[in-house]
Scaffold this motif. Structure first.
Motif, PDB file in Angstrom:
ATOM      1  N   ASP A   1      -1.700  39.747 -31.010  1.00  0.00           N
ATOM      2  CA  ASP A   1      -1.034  38.625 -31.672  1.00  0.00           C
ATOM      3  C   ASP A   1       0.470  38.855 -31.751  1.00  0.00           C
ATOM      4  O   ASP A   1       1.256  37.923 -31.559  1.00  0.00           O
ATOM      5  CB  ASP A   1      -1.640  38.341 -33.054  1.00  0.00           C
ATOM      6  N   GLY A   2       0.898  40.111 -31.957  1.00  0.00           N
ATOM      7  CA  GLY A   2       2.334  40.383 -31.919  1.00  0.00           C
ATOM      8  C   GLY A   2       2.842  40.098 -30.515  1.00  0.00           C
ATOM      9  O   GLY A   2       3.849  39.417 -30.304  1.00  0.00           O
TER      10      GLY A   2
ATOM     11  N   HIS B   1      -6.399  39.150 -29.098  1.00  0.00           N
ATOM     12  CA  HIS B   1      -7.022  40.029 -30.084  1.00  0.00           C
ATOM     13  C   HIS B   1      -6.212  39.855 -31.364  1.00  0.00           C
ATOM     14  O   HIS B   1      -5.310  40.633 -31.642  1.00  0.00           O
ATOM     15  CB  HIS B   1      -6.956  41.485 -29.632  1.00  0.00           C
TER      16      HIS B   1
ATOM     17  N   ASN C   1      -5.578  40.370 -34.728  1.00  0.00           N
ATOM     18  CA  ASN C   1      -5.875  41.095 -35.980  1.00  0.00           C
ATOM     19  C   ASN C   1      -4.844  40.774 -37.064  1.00  0.00           C
ATOM     20  O   ASN C   1      -4.887  41.333 -38.149  1.00  0.00           O
ATOM     21  CB  ASN C   1      -5.971  42.604 -35.737  1.00  0.00           C
TER      22      ASN C   1
ATOM     23  N   VAL D   1      -1.819  41.482 -37.423  1.00  0.00           N
ATOM     24  CA  VAL D   1      -0.995  42.622 -37.806  1.00  0.00           C
ATOM     25  C   VAL D   1      -0.581  43.326 -36.512  1.00  0.00           C
ATOM     26  O   VAL D   1      -1.246  43.193 -35.488  1.00  0.00           O
ATOM     27  CB  VAL D   1      -1.787  43.578 -38.740  1.00  0.00           C
ATOM     28  N   TYR D   2       0.567  44.015 -36.555  1.00  0.00           N
ATOM     29  CA  TYR D   2       0.910  44.922 -35.471  1.00  0.00           C
ATOM     30  C   TYR D   2       0.152  46.205 -35.752  1.00  0.00           C
ATOM     31  O   TYR D   2       0.502  46.926 -36.687  1.00  0.00           O
ATOM     32  CB  TYR D   2       2.395  45.247 -35.450  1.00  0.00           C
ATOM     33  N   GLY D   3      -0.876  46.474 -34.955  1.00  0.00           N
ATOM     34  CA  GLY D   3      -1.672  47.666 -35.193  1.00  0.00           C
ATOM     35  C   GLY D   3      -0.938  48.929 -34.747  1.00  0.00           C
ATOM     36  O   GLY D   3      -0.618  49.814 -35.551  1.00  0.00           O
TER      37      GLY D   3
HETATM   38 MG   LIG Z   1      -2.172  42.661 -33.602  1.00  0.00          MG
END
Ligand SMILES: [Mg+2]
Ligand SMILES: Cc1ncc(C[n+]2csc(CCOP(=O)(O)OP(=O)(O)O)c2C)c(N)n1
Ligand SMILES: Cc1ncc(C[n+]2csc(CCOP(=O)(O)OP(=O)(O)O)c2C)c(N)n1
Ligand code: SF4
Ligand code: SF4
Ligand SMILES: [Mg+2]
Lengths: 286, 577, 577, 286
Positions: free
Chosen positions: D95-96, D121, D123, D125-127
């Motif tokens: 998503d980032g 994908h 989520n 958030v920046y995983g």
């Molecule tokens: Mg992400």
């Protein structure tokens, strides 16, 4: 400032005869003149432009300006607003500029509801680079990079901005100067992100005067009705034949929040005591 | 180049060690702590470091981790010395293993006297086995506190008084502090003293520990930074996090926008409106900023770019270090314009030169790069009052703006007075096109030439002020005719190597404008010049060559890991024979 | 530097001219035609050029225009010579003014013998007044044909036979051809012969005229280009337009995507899938491509970047020329990786080196830059059969892929065999991270080092093949101890200057890998080296210095306009005394 | 290819325990296994990934892959499709990656209706960079770059793609593996641009399992009804509390046109005669 300096610089104007950019410049100048009449200080106004024919407006209007680079009016303008929320910032952008090179920024500016005004000079062609298709050119457009006609469908910039959370979404046309002035004026007074798509005649590479003349239709302003907004916005898809509504299609006032973007508790000013803050941090780090 | 994966037996290892000359002094200690990503290795390393701080040592901490969130091998090396250093040693005095992998991977770091301590349930073969699981179970603590337990056992083994350990935990473990104290006490009391570490001679009060990122952030804040804008990217993400965390006390606006293009252009917008802005990134993000960087050059708008190098090209080894962007930042952006590039070696320099770079960038209206790397950004150093000072710098005198205002007034020193809107007396026009003095586009030959020349003169003014600063750091034996040259974080290890081998070390801190006279003054008379760089092509050597300095040998390292002191001593000794 | 705006009277002008030595030979002709943007000045210049082609001359055409669509001053200078040249002269033999502004601005280009012709209704003071409006009215043609009218009057004045004029118009004016012919005939018959231009000695059949952009496009096509991808940007927009126009016959896919970032990444995607792709841009767009450029280096995917320099920084003077991106393209992108950079001087070299760069980039899996500038991209040159040849090049022999397939097989010459999907026998993995031979991410020290070394070896293989090519062009007097050095389009004017002054001219066509041995072979023995560059900082001189070559003097030009032959002769004479 | 090689490489998997990326990998693997079962040649499949936790899937699946750079899956994938329209290209993006760094490309890929499949994908958030907010994080999200909580509203990626002309728009969830497999499978068979937004659990930085568990709702597939599509898409705005529809929200088959993007009369092949073409051009230039 009581003595009013001229709003037009000495720079030689090099737009083609018949270019719609003149109408946009005249509207802005008229609005600025009104502000001067109200004794408002124009030194609070900043114009940010991209690169293209449209962008020359930064040379022509005698106000603060940041003549930036292709596609990047919005991040520059955002930086200005972050630094000084009192400034009244207007972005004059091209369609190649805003909808191709810099589209990402448009969606994020709308998402952020940053308090500034975007005016897109949408001539549906790259003017200054001599006539290539842009994201709003219709199917079949023959430009110099697509001599046999493009097959991609155009984007609908108003739909994108509405989908991105834009709080002021409007369209006007350089062939309707009074409308243009009214819409730009409303956009400038809106607190939050104001987006004005201006259908602009390009006399040299994409003269759609007759086409627009037959189709544009000034509609009633709409404020907070999102469904009405969507139907205005979707009435014409920049491709097929339909009436083209002009007007303010959506307007919503979010609670003003100068700190809507990122982590910005407050803007450092005279009151901040950085030395003590550093000392405290060092103390924590022992 | 050392491969940490090479397996050696203890005896041959000892042999190699003896050969290398055993430069470990008795007055210093090195500790390696390793485990899985997620085991809290970095915090554990910092706890160990802070124990030594309180024993009066200066600290250098190196943290090594791969690009993943959980699992994978992480380790930290803490080196505690009486005088500040900037490099780790090849062998350690204590090895703390939170898992078997740590023992397997770090055989080469073990010497006969190393105290190897292992978590009993997850590693075998350690000299000292720490019953972490039992301790945690007894206290009812979760596995997350395994690192506290290990550090406590180590503290006892190293003879660190309980009060110090308790103080460090109180100060630095903010979550479930008392449970951590309980775990620590249990582990500490159960452990035995193995190899006590004495207090450092002439022990001073404990010093704060700063990472390179933190030092840069504080240096910029000290000079009046208003905005920090960044899109996260290792190794400068933690600078973003740090400044976001302390935004309120430091009076900063901290913004994380959609991408790096927006980052630099927002910074330029803010600077136009009169605020001081800095951005942080790494090579990939800097690529995206180069167009804005060139705009800064043309529009003469200052900006600070904190450029943390990591091993590339492209995504590369994102959590490992490199010195591969020197020539890129010196030449990045289309067209020619003056810029300031500084490459500090440690947190003191990072603080001082960041603070100064901000002032100079604003006084001369140029973009400035603080060129650092992962080793410095994420490494920790002790930081004394002498480190956090202002370098002597004489602000240029400006004649002040004339009215009607000309943004690009063609002034002798090239530095046109910059007014920021709103100013009721001035219309302020900045422009990416070639422009006249008022900032209006002009494509006329004479005007274009005048403005190029104005910018060149500004570059000369900049070079002049830089010439008055301590731009070249020199260490080692002044009488030697052999000199190491290096830049950035290589400074720490090269200084020690030079001192050890009795040669010189010459390191420019400013890379642009290149302090040619100062470098020549130091280099002339040397008969052998050896460049030490963390890259494959010898970028500093190339730069020196372009300034007429012959480099006779080059030593490179390309795997993203910093040189250990002894490894570099061997390499340099190999060259000088 | 010459300022075309300086007003001079004829007499003092003549004096200056006489002093300069009157190097205009009797066997050549120069024509300047000027008017407003929108007057069709470029096409008129090309018509004039083609008249001379048919008289057996070789052509060099320079076109000068500001960044706007209508209005503003445009001019073209045509120089017709028996032997190919690459520069214009300071004074012309014919000056054709479509407006008064042309006469006003180009006083300095007029010598006593110049035939000054002006459009009677829009200019005053020309020796020969051409009644354009009357002619157009008589024929009933629109004002758009004013340029045809002027060219026809010129043809008569220069004694060009009517048949030649007619043939040129028939071939090159495709809209309203017969009306144009009628206008031309009317103007031609009404005009008088003033100063007839003889046929060139030993006149050969007329040669085609190509712009630099066209030559590059054809060179790439000749080597099997499959896709051309670009976002429009002066001075390479016309390369996009040209290839789009001829996409069908050349068998090309031509794509104009959303921005330059997409441009280079699409090219890399296409190359991965087995197609040959090139992109075109200028400095600002190249900035946005640098991250993808670095990816090309790491993933070892070839791509051709046609990089047309224009005067910066930033937007700068978008329609004017520069040589300011040499060091940028040599160092652009984060991390270190081999690249090929070629800088042709004229259309022949543009064709040959573009064709060769494509082959080498694909054979060695490296990104390649064709570094050109506005003067070459938009200038026109005659082009003979000798120009459009293949340079001798021996394709490297590859051992072929081994199976199971390893995309980054660690092979001696560094060039791992590249298979493109779909291939039923191979899974093809390319990766921007540090990777193992199979292309799977590895952050291991040993693997990272192995891959850095593999890429370095590939760079050495590349340097070796480049070393076997004619990378350095030499002209002038081989016995002279004084040498000019230059790169790119400066080649044309420097060669003539060197010949005129009896000195040497040494010009590397390949800038990376730097052909050090070949350059040294030519330079060694010179006592004075003079760099001539269209930039302010001396980038080529810097590069030579980094390779151990001292440059004694530098001559710069920074206003975006190319040197006229005589202007550079004066500058060089001033240096050599 | 009758002997079936393993679809999983030897690379060590380093996703956190409980990470939703496993579900996406399993679905793709299952779909590929089905294709193998149908004797389809997997060498025609190419996976393009960005950079982030999600992107490691390029290391784990033993198929052709282009592990590209942050935000740039789509231009790479577009280049692959332009070069060889026979290849079946899947983009796995974060998503980032897709909604911040590379958003421009998403809108243009939809506009072009380029024939490939995008799997985001998301989520929220920046995983891999340890937990900063992304464009789909809700108001108030406290990430490491926004410790006091963001104030910007999230974007609605489905609305953006729909507004951009996307011809296959769907949402699934890693907590519903069967649904995920079905939707991804349908996306892969769609001729044209297929967009699948996958709500992905990030176990470490943004574990929304309970939140999604209570709200997700599998809805009936919709094909060409644009109004229905808009109401599905707008049912949940990624911010406020509402049921979260999962399903295929829109699907439209445009006439297949491999040359929809730019000027590409045909792809050069053995049949082209470049020498003659050059000769003809030179002849014209005399
Ligand atoms: Mg992400
Ligand atoms: C990064 C970059 N790419 C390309 C260009 C070249 N360029 C200048 S203006 C322009 C297009 C202008 O089109 P538009 O924004 O629609 O403005 P208009 O001229 O139509 O007003 C382009 C592509 C540039 N200046 N910078
Ligand atoms: C140009 C650039 N900027 C920043 C980064 C650093 N970076 C790597 S992954 C990532 C974010 C990943 O977030 P997302 O795309 O959501 O993937 P996730 O890890 O959540 O799967 C960032 C910012 C980068 N690699 N390249
Ligand atoms: S090219 Fe078009 S947009 Fe540009 S100045 Fe001329 S009419 Fe206006
Ligand atoms: S950080 Fe989140 S997205 Fe990344 S691997 Fe761990 S759980 Fe998965
Ligand atoms: Mg436009």
């Amino acid at each position: 400032m009581t003595e009013q300096p001229s709003l037009i610089t000495d720079a030689q104007n090099t737009w083609c005869p018949g270019c719609g950019n003149f109408a946009i410049q005249h509207s802005l100048k008229a609005i600025l003149t009104d502000l001067q009449g109200e004794e408002r200080d124009l030194s609070n106004v900043v114009l940010v432009s991209g690169i293209g024919c449209h962008a020359k407006i930064a040379d022509y209007l005698n106000i603060n300006s940041f003549y930036s680079i292709h596609g990047r009016t919005l991040p520059v303008a955002t930086g200005i607003v972050l630094a000084n929320p009192q400034l009244n910032v207007i972005c004059c952008a091209g369609d190649g500029d805003m909808y191709a090179e810099g589209l990402d920024h448009l969606i994020f500016a709308a998402k952020r509801d940053i308090d500034l005004t975007v005016v897109v000079h949408d001539n549906r062609v790259y003017g200054l680079t001599t006539g290539q298709y842009t994201p709003t050119s219709p199917v079949g457009f023959r430009g110099r990079s697509t001599p046999s006609g493009i097959k991609e469908r155009p984007i609908n910039p108003l739909a994108l901005v509405l989908a991105s959370g834009g709080t002021f979404v409007a369209r006007s046309y350089t062939g309707r100067p009074a409308h243009l002035k009214r819409v730009l004026s409303a956009a400038l007074s809106h607190k939050g992100f104001s987006f004005v798509e201006v259908l602009q005649i390009c006399a040299t590479y994409n003269n759609l005067t007759a086409f627009y003349h037959e189709r544009v239709l000034e509609v009633q302003d709409n404020e907070e009705d999102l469904n009405a907004a969507w139907s205005y916005v979707n009435a014409w898809d920049y491709n097929t034949d339909a009436k083209i509504p002009l007007g303010i299609f959506f307007k919503e006032d979010l609670p003003p929040d100068p700190s809507r973007s990122g982590e910005k508790p407050y803007l450092g000013g005279a009151e901040r005591d950085v030395s003590s803050a550093i000392a405290a941090i060092l103390h924590d780090r022992v | 180049m050392r491969d940490v994966h090479t397996k050696r037996t203890f005896s041959s290892d000892f042999f190699a060690w003896a050969l290398c000359g055993g430069v470990v002094g008795v007055d210093e200690v090195s500790v390696l702590i390793g485990g899985k990503a997620g085991d809290g290795i970095n915090s554990a390393g910092a706890l160990v470091a802070r124990l030594f701080s309180r024993l009066g040592y200066r600290i250098y901490l190196y943290f090594d981790y791969p690009s993943l969130i959980k699992g994978g091998h992480n380790f930290a090396v803490v080196r505690a010395t009486p005088r500040q250093v900037g490099a780790h040693r090849e062998r350690v005095d204590f090895l703390l293993a939170l898992d078997q992998e740590t023992l397997r991977r770090h055989v080469a770091e073990v010497k006969p006297t190393t105290v190897v301590m292992g978590r009993s349930d997850r590693s075998q073969g350690a000299k000292v086995s720490v019953p972490v699981k039992e301790v945690l179970d007894r206290i009812g603590a979760s596995d997350l506190m395994g690192n506290t337990c290990m550090v406590a056992a180590f503290a006892r083994a190293a003879g660190v008084p309980w009060e110090i350990l308790e103080e460090v935990i109180m100060a630095h473990i903010t979550k479930e502090t008392s449970l951590n104290i309980a775990v620590a006490r249990e582990a500490y009391t159960g452990a035995i003293e193995v190899s006590p570490v004495p207090r450092a001679p002439g022990a001073a009060p404990p010093l704060p520990l700063l990472t390179g990122n933190e030092a840069i952030g504080l240096g910029l804040a000290a000079s009046g930074l208003d905005l920090f804008i960044a899109y996260p990217m290792t190794p400068t993400s933690n600078l973003l996090h740090f400044l976001a965390e302390y935004a309120t006390p430091l009076g900063l606006t901290v913004v994380h926008p959609e991408n790096e293009i927006a980052v630099i252009l927002m910074a330029l917008g803010a600077a136009y409106a009169g605020k001081k802005a800095a951005v942080g990134t790494s090579g990939g993000g800097f690529c995206l900023m180069t167009e804005g960087f060139s705009l800064a050059g043309m529009a003469e708008i200052p900006v600070i770019v904190v450029m943390g190098q990591r091993a590339g090209p492209s995504t590369g080894l994102p959590t490992y270090s490199a010195q591969t962007e020197l020539l890129f930042v010196l030449n990045a952006g289309h067209g020619e314009f003056p810029r300031l590039v500084v490459a500090p070696a440690d947190v003191g320099e990072a603080y001082r030169w960041s603070a100064l770079a901000l002032q100079i960038a604003w006084d001369y209206q140029v973009p400035a790069v603080i060129l650092v790397d992962k080793t410095l950004c994420e490494g920790s150093f002790s930081c004394g009052p002498d480190d956090l000072i202002q370098l002597p710098y004489v602000k240029p005198v400006s004649a002040g703006p004339k009215f009607p205002y000309l943004r690009y007034q063609n002034i002798t020193d090239g530095v046109s007075p910059f007014i920021h809107p709103p100013n009721p007396l001035a219309v302020v026009k900045v422009n990416s096109y070639s422009h006249d003095e008022a900032g209006i586009t002009s494509e006329d030959s004479g005007t274009a030439t005048m403005m190029v020349e104005k910018r060149i003169r500004k570059g000369e003014s900049l070079a002049e002020v830089v010439g008055s600063l301590p731009t070249v750091e020199v260490s080692g034996d002044p009488a030697s005719r052999i000199g190491l040259i290096c830049f950035g974080t290589m400074g720490g290890v090269c200084r020690e190597v030079a001192e050890h081998l009795g040669i010189r070390c010459i390191r420019p801190v400013v890379l642009a404008p290149f302090p040619s006279a100062q470098v020549h003054a130091q280099i002339d008379g040397l008969t052998r010049v050896i460049a030490v760089e963390e890259n494959a092509t010898g970028q500093l050597a190339h730069l020196f060559a372009a300034h007429g300095i012959r480099v006779h040998h080059q030593i490179h390292r390309v795997d993203g890991r910093p040189f250990a002191l002894e490894a570099l001593i061997r390499e340099v000794s190999g060259v000088i024979g």
